[in-house]
Design a protein around this motif. Structure first.
Motif, mmCIF file in Angstrom:
data_model
loop_
_atom_site.group_PDB
_atom_site.id
_atom_site.type_symbol
_atom_site.label_atom_id
_atom_site.label_comp_id
_atom_site.label_asym_id
_atom_site.label_seq_id
_atom_site.Cartn_x
_atom_site.Cartn_y
_atom_site.Cartn_z
ATOM 1 N N ALA A 148 0.939 -1.360 -0.127
ATOM 2 C CA ALA A 148 0.046 -0.173 -0.169
ATOM 3 C C ALA A 148 0.879 1.248 -0.101
ATOM 4 O O ALA A 148 1.788 1.185 0.516
ATOM 5 C CB ALA A 148 -0.836 -0.063 1.212
ATOM 6 N N GLN A 149 0.312 2.360 -0.606
ATOM 7 C CA GLN A 149 1.059 3.614 -0.617
ATOM 8 C C GLN A 149 0.786 4.401 0.655
ATOM 9 O O GLN A 149 -0.232 4.281 1.055
ATOM 10 C CB GLN A 149 0.635 4.462 -1.879
ATOM 11 N N SER A 150 1.808 5.010 0.847
ATOM 12 C CA SER A 150 1.616 5.852 2.057
ATOM 13 C C SER A 150 2.644 7.191 2.270
ATOM 14 O O SER A 150 3.706 6.773 1.511
ATOM 15 C CB SER A 150 1.615 5.232 3.408
ATOM 16 N N VAL A 151 2.287 8.207 2.882
ATOM 17 C CA VAL A 151 2.972 9.146 2.930
ATOM 18 C C VAL A 151 3.068 9.984 4.494
ATOM 19 O O VAL A 151 1.819 10.013 4.826
ATOM 20 C CB VAL A 151 2.683 10.576 2.005
ATOM 21 N N ALA A 152 4.177 10.247 4.969
ATOM 22 C CA ALA A 152 4.252 10.842 6.466
ATOM 23 C C ALA A 152 4.665 12.089 6.379
ATOM 24 O O ALA A 152 6.023 11.937 5.458
ATOM 25 C CB ALA A 152 4.787 9.822 7.287
ATOM 26 N N THR A 179 13.010 23.729 6.228
ATOM 27 C CA THR A 179 12.936 22.107 5.706
ATOM 28 C C THR A 179 11.807 21.782 6.142
ATOM 29 O O THR A 179 11.164 21.716 7.437
ATOM 30 C CB THR A 179 14.099 21.388 6.344
ATOM 31 N N VAL A 180 10.760 21.214 5.119
ATOM 32 C CA VAL A 180 9.715 20.454 5.683
ATOM 33 C C VAL A 180 9.697 18.794 5.144
ATOM 34 O O VAL A 180 10.048 18.876 4.165
ATOM 35 C CB VAL A 180 8.283 21.041 4.881
ATOM 36 N N LYS A 181 9.648 18.077 6.131
ATOM 37 C CA LYS A 181 10.027 16.688 6.017
ATOM 38 C C LYS A 181 8.798 15.839 5.315
ATOM 39 O O LYS A 181 7.626 15.990 5.791
ATOM 40 C CB LYS A 181 10.521 16.008 7.220
ATOM 41 N N CYS A 182 9.180 15.003 4.637
ATOM 42 C CA CYS A 182 8.268 13.833 3.944
ATOM 43 C C CYS A 182 8.843 12.415 3.745
ATOM 44 O O CYS A 182 10.073 12.422 3.231
ATOM 45 C CB CYS A 182 7.766 14.205 2.605
ATOM 46 N N THR A 183 8.375 11.673 4.378
ATOM 47 C CA THR A 183 8.746 10.133 3.914
ATOM 48 C C THR A 183 7.741 9.429 3.241
ATOM 49 O O THR A 183 6.491 9.569 3.355
ATOM 50 C CB THR A 183 9.379 9.490 5.072
ATOM 51 N N TYR A 184 7.874 8.384 2.621
ATOM 52 C CA TYR A 184 6.917 7.759 1.702
ATOM 53 C C TYR A 184 7.057 6.249 1.668
ATOM 54 O O TYR A 184 8.279 5.747 2.066
ATOM 55 C CB TYR A 184 7.014 8.271 0.160
ATOM 56 N N SER A 185 5.969 5.588 1.047
ATOM 57 C CA SER A 185 6.195 4.211 1.144
ATOM 58 C C SER A 185 5.209 3.630 -0.294
ATOM 59 O O SER A 185 4.061 4.148 -0.321
ATOM 60 C CB SER A 185 5.401 3.653 2.106
ATOM 61 N N VAL A 186 6.082 3.153 -1.228
ATOM 62 C CA VAL A 186 5.053 2.667 -2.263
ATOM 63 C C VAL A 186 5.962 1.387 -2.825
ATOM 64 O O VAL A 186 7.044 1.141 -2.540
ATOM 65 C CB VAL A 186 5.259 3.531 -3.656
ATOM 66 N N SER A 187 5.089 0.570 -3.545
ATOM 67 C CA SER A 187 5.537 -0.818 -3.942
ATOM 68 C C SER A 187 6.549 -0.475 -5.335
ATOM 69 O O SER A 187 7.346 -1.525 -5.499
ATOM 70 C CB SER A 187 4.856 -1.763 -4.069
#
Lengths: 116, 115
Positions: free
Chosen positions: A1-5, A20-28
């Protein structure tokens, strides 16, 4: 599943300082990454995107973002903040291999407050 | 080029009613996506239309539906409104070219309040 934090609900910075504005993600698959900004009572405004190629992406209004595959991050940066940059910032991801061409997954948003 | 337009900008409805929101994409854009924005859930994808066909759908109940016309204009409908449907509904358009690399351009939104 895709997600963003987006781990920070709010970022405070003094005018003229770097932000700085932080972003981490998860995709397959391969990530397509986007940053948007939202001003009060307005829709989202596109800032920049990473699709492929150079890890440092330059966008509108002096913003840039660095794609880091190993850390699955896509942090938004600006060398010198302006009071007018104060707004709500959203990171979004789309799985480039999923065929979900119209579906963006958004982070929770980070409020940027730039003080004079 | 004119941007994405949404009408109406504000709506007040009561529980049980239905509502139709309209979106006109940027000229030449063929994909229209809809999102719901609430303080608690953030921005959530509703559905995407391309060439009058629904191409993607988010996790929303069947009360939420949409359609796209041959000129790419889109409408979304919410039936049997609930208090929790109060939100800013955003429409976004994109070309698209290939593989989903296009950015979406958002309209100003329709603020729906359900009483």
């Amino acid at each position: 599943a895709q997600s963003v934090a987006q781990p920070e609900d709010q970022v405070n910075v003094a005018e003229g300082n770097p932000l700085t504005v932080k972003c981490t993600y998860s995709v397959s698959g391969n990530p397509y990454l986007f940053w948007y900004v939202q001003y009060p009572n307005r829709g989202l405004q596109f800032l920049l995107k990473y699709i492929t190629g150079d890890n440092l992406v330059k966008g509108s209004y002096g913003f840039e973002a660095e794609f880091n595959k190993s850390q699955t991050s896509f942090h938004l940066k600006k060398p010198s903040a302006l009071v007018s940059d104060s707004a709500l910032y959203f990171c979004a991801v789309r799985d480039g291999g999923s065929g979900n061409t119209g579906k963006l997954i958004f982070g929770q948003g980070t409020t940027l407050q730039v003080k004079p | 080029k004119a941007g994405v337009t949404q009408t109406p900008r504000y709506l007040i409805k009561t529980r049980g009613q239905q509502v139709t929101l309209s979106c006109s994409p940027i000229s030449g854009h063929r994909s229209v996506s809809w999102y719901q924005q609430t303080p608690g859930q953030g921005l959530q994808f509703l559905f995407e239309y391309f060439s009058e066909t629904q191409r993607n759908k988010g996790n929303f109940p069947g009360r939420f539906s949409g359609r796209q016309f041959s000129n790419s204009r889109s409408e979304m409908n919410v039936s049997t409104l609930e208090l929790g449907d109060s939100a800013l509904y955003l429409c976004a358009s994109s070309l698209p070219t290939s593989g989903g690399a296009d950015e979406q351009f958002f309209g100003p939104g329709t603020r729906l309040t359900v009483l």
